[in-house]
Design an enzyme around this catalytic site. Structure first.
Site, PDB file in Angstrom:
ATOM      1  N   ASP A  81      42.990  42.804  40.534  1.00  0.00           N
ATOM      2  CA  ASP A  81      43.608  41.959  41.319  1.00  0.00           C
ATOM      3  C   ASP A  81      42.322  41.355  42.493  1.00  0.00           C
ATOM      4  O   ASP A  81      41.737  41.745  42.968  1.00  0.00           O
ATOM      5  CB  ASP A  81      44.783  42.659  42.054  1.00  0.00           C
ATOM      6  CG  ASP A  81      45.684  41.427  42.654  1.00  0.00           C
ATOM      7  OD1 ASP A  81      45.595  40.212  42.179  1.00  0.00           O
ATOM      8  OD2 ASP A  81      46.553  41.571  43.504  1.00  0.00           O
ATOM      9  N   GLU A 112      48.317  59.507  41.082  1.00  0.00           N
ATOM     10  CA  GLU A 112      47.845  59.151  42.569  1.00  0.00           C
ATOM     11  C   GLU A 112      47.434  57.569  42.786  1.00  0.00           C
ATOM     12  O   GLU A 112      47.165  57.022  41.563  1.00  0.00           O
ATOM     13  CB  GLU A 112      46.627  60.149  42.799  1.00  0.00           C
ATOM     14  CG  GLU A 112      46.795  61.572  42.722  1.00  0.00           C
ATOM     15  CD  GLU A 112      47.991  62.001  43.884  1.00  0.00           C
ATOM     16  OE1 GLU A 112      48.029  61.504  44.972  1.00  0.00           O
ATOM     17  OE2 GLU A 112      48.699  62.900  43.444  1.00  0.00           O
ATOM     18  N   SER A 160      49.818  39.894  33.184  1.00  0.00           N
ATOM     19  CA  SER A 160      51.101  40.552  32.996  1.00  0.00           C
ATOM     20  C   SER A 160      51.967  39.727  32.624  1.00  0.00           C
ATOM     21  O   SER A 160      51.864  38.529  32.133  1.00  0.00           O
ATOM     22  CB  SER A 160      51.541  40.840  34.554  1.00  0.00           C
ATOM     23  OG  SER A 160      51.898  39.760  35.245  1.00  0.00           O
ATOM     24  N   THR A 161      53.297  40.150  32.041  1.00  0.00           N
ATOM     25  CA  THR A 161      54.237  39.258  31.469  1.00  0.00           C
ATOM     26  C   THR A 161      54.684  38.124  32.456  1.00  0.00           C
ATOM     27  O   THR A 161      55.477  37.186  32.236  1.00  0.00           O
ATOM     28  CB  THR A 161      55.591  40.249  31.387  1.00  0.00           C
ATOM     29  OG1 THR A 161      55.973  40.968  32.243  1.00  0.00           O
ATOM     30  CG2 THR A 161      55.361  40.898  29.884  1.00  0.00           C
ATOM     31  N   ARG A 204      41.861  34.950  45.184  1.00  0.00           N
ATOM     32  CA  ARG A 204      41.237  34.961  46.440  1.00  0.00           C
ATOM     33  C   ARG A 204      39.897  34.926  46.949  1.00  0.00           C
ATOM     34  O   ARG A 204      39.145  34.142  47.761  1.00  0.00           O
ATOM     35  CB  ARG A 204      41.958  35.932  47.301  1.00  0.00           C
ATOM     36  CG  ARG A 204      43.467  35.958  47.860  1.00  0.00           C
ATOM     37  CD  ARG A 204      44.273  37.125  48.194  1.00  0.00           C
ATOM     38  NE  ARG A 204      44.343  37.705  46.943  1.00  0.00           N
ATOM     39  CZ  ARG A 204      45.268  38.868  47.050  1.00  0.00           C
ATOM     40  NH1 ARG A 204      45.136  39.572  48.147  1.00  0.00           N
ATOM     41  NH2 ARG A 204      45.530  39.570  45.840  1.00  0.00           N
ATOM     42  N   ASN A 234      52.731  36.590  34.647  1.00  0.00           N
ATOM     43  CA  ASN A 234      51.526  35.911  35.017  1.00  0.00           C
ATOM     44  C   ASN A 234      51.506  34.386  34.096  1.00  0.00           C
ATOM     45  O   ASN A 234      50.868  33.325  34.668  1.00  0.00           O
ATOM     46  CB  ASN A 234      50.212  36.393  34.623  1.00  0.00           C
ATOM     47  CG  ASN A 234      49.689  37.404  35.526  1.00  0.00           C
ATOM     48  OD1 ASN A 234      49.025  38.511  35.299  1.00  0.00           O
ATOM     49  ND2 ASN A 234      50.136  37.486  36.754  1.00  0.00           N
TER      50      ASN A 234
HETATM   51  C1  IPE Z   1      49.162  42.046  38.784  1.00  0.00           C
HETATM   52  O1  IPE Z   1      48.617  41.075  39.639  1.00  0.00           O
HETATM   53  C2  IPE Z   1      48.669  41.528  37.497  1.00  0.00           C
HETATM   54  C3  IPE Z   1      47.148  41.655  36.935  1.00  0.00           C
HETATM   55  C4  IPE Z   1      46.256  42.216  37.888  1.00  0.00           C
HETATM   56  C5  IPE Z   1      46.887  41.253  35.834  1.00  0.00           C
HETATM   57  P1  IPE Z   1      49.284  40.034  40.450  1.00  0.00           P
HETATM   58  O2  IPE Z   1      48.501  39.007  41.166  1.00  0.00           O
HETATM   59  O3  IPE Z   1      49.866  39.043  39.001  1.00  0.00           O
HETATM   60  O4  IPE Z   1      50.412  40.771  41.130  1.00  0.00           O
HETATM   61  P2  IPE Z   1      51.459  40.089  42.178  1.00  0.00           P
HETATM   62  O5  IPE Z   1      51.971  38.758  42.075  1.00  0.00           O
HETATM   63  O6  IPE Z   1      50.582  40.088  43.587  1.00  0.00           O
HETATM   64  O7  IPE Z   1      52.516  41.074  42.778  1.00  0.00           O
HETATM   65  C1  IPE Z   2      44.091  38.960  39.010  1.00  0.00           C
HETATM   66  O1  IPE Z   2      43.642  37.966  40.285  1.00  0.00           O
HETATM   67  C2  IPE Z   2      43.957  38.353  37.594  1.00  0.00           C
HETATM   68  C3  IPE Z   2      45.202  38.027  36.848  1.00  0.00           C
HETATM   69  C4  IPE Z   2      46.264  38.177  37.515  1.00  0.00           C
HETATM   70  C5  IPE Z   2      44.947  37.417  35.817  1.00  0.00           C
HETATM   71  P1  IPE Z   2      44.676  37.142  40.929  1.00  0.00           P
HETATM   72  O2  IPE Z   2      44.414  35.907  40.224  1.00  0.00           O
HETATM   73  O3  IPE Z   2      46.129  37.718  40.742  1.00  0.00           O
HETATM   74  O4  IPE Z   2      43.832  36.948  42.315  1.00  0.00           O
HETATM   75  P2  IPE Z   2      44.652  36.582  43.592  1.00  0.00           P
HETATM   76  O5  IPE Z   2      45.675  37.869  43.708  1.00  0.00           O
HETATM   77  O6  IPE Z   2      45.639  35.517  43.423  1.00  0.00           O
HETATM   78  O7  IPE Z   2      43.740  36.740  44.673  1.00  0.00           O
HETATM   79 MG    MG Z   3      46.915  38.499  42.383  1.00  0.00          MG
END
Ligand code: IPE
Ligand code: IPE
Ligand code: MG
Length: 234
Positions: free
Chosen positions: A15, A201, A60-61, A19, A63
């Site tokens: 994640d 953990e 994720s489901t 950002r 996303n």
């Molecule tokens: C979790 O991250 C999913 C992946 C890293 C693939 P998200 O960015 O989708 O999670 P939330 O929305 O912050 O909970």
């Molecule tokens: C995780 O990074 C990758 C996916 C969920 C595909 P993010 O895209 O969620 O990055 P942030 O959380 O917006 O920074």
């Molecule tokens: Mg994210």
């Protein structure tokens, strides 16, 4: 890192890509592309440090809620990822896909099925990739598989045990999940391996995934090694 208790199976919530890109005034997909490079490096670091299995949360489901152009960019990147993953399957690494891949285009689906099949006898290391994965969907699918067997009369509800549920999960051929690492500063599972994480953990880190280094991994493993896992005992 010598003589410490190294986790056998680590789950990575990759994640912070968006950002990371935003900080550089770049499009979010630039962050995803950097994140994909760190994914490849992390596999090698895990192997060097003696970990046996690593599962990566890639999509994720939930996303699918993202804007169309971001989803398109991620699918394009997935095709690139697949080429990289194929190289890994030549290095005694088994690839296991977690999630419902029927949602992806035919070419992606065919490649993923081929990679999992051709790597299935590799024993050096296991890489799990969670794609269109959700822990709740995984449990609903397990319930569906079990109830189908009950309806067919192969199984009685009295025989439904934790072991049986586990055998219906995507992780059934992986070692138990010991550690979940989530960079980006968020402190939640976001539907990742919710059953498997029951006694795992957690290490949450402020680094954004594209900046994640081998040192960060070593720090997380050291922290894990210092934890006292009681599993409900004393
Ligand atoms: C979790 O991250 C999913 C992946 C890293 C693939 P998200 O960015 O989708 O999670 P939330 O929305 O912050 O909970
Ligand atoms: C995780 O990074 C990758 C996916 C969920 C595909 P993010 O895209 O969620 O990055 P942030 O959380 O917006 O920074
Ligand atoms: Mg994210």
């Amino acid at each position: 890192m010598e003589n410490i208790n190294v986790p056998q199976h680590i789950g990575f919530i990759m994640d912070g890509n968006g950002r990371w890109a935003k900080k550089r005034a770049m499009p979010r997909n630039f962050g995803h592309s950097r994140g994909a490079e760190v994914f490849k490096k992390t596999i090698n670091w895990c192997r060097e440090l003696g970990v046996k299995c690593a599962t990566f949360y890639a999509f994720s489901t939930e996303n699918w809620k993202r804007p169309d152009d971001e989803i398109k960019g991620i699918m394009k990147l997935l095709r690139q990822y697949i080429k990289d993953i194929r190289e890994f399957s030549d290095e005694d690494i088994r690839i296991i896909i977690l999630g419902d891949i029927s949602a992806f285009d035919e070419d992606i689906r065919a490649e993923l099925l081929d990679i999992t099949d051709t790597s299935k006898d590799n024993t050096g290391f296991i890489v799990g990739i969670a794609l269109n994965y959700g822990g709740r969907a995984e449990l609903a699918l397990a319930a569906k598989k079990i109830s189908e067997r009950c309806v067919l009369g192969e199984l009685s509800p009295d025989n439904i045990t934790e072991q049986l549920v586990e055998s219906c999960l995507y992780t059934s051929e992986m070692p138990p999940l010991d550690l979940v690492i989530r960079p980006s500063g968020e402190q939640r599972l976001s539907n990742f391996l919710i059953w498997q994480a029951a006694y795992a953990e957690f290490v949450f880190m402020d680094v954004l995934w594209p900046d994640f280094t081998k040192k960060d991994l070593e720090n997380a493993i050291e922290e894990y090694a210092g934890r006292n896992r009681r599993f409900g005992g004393v």
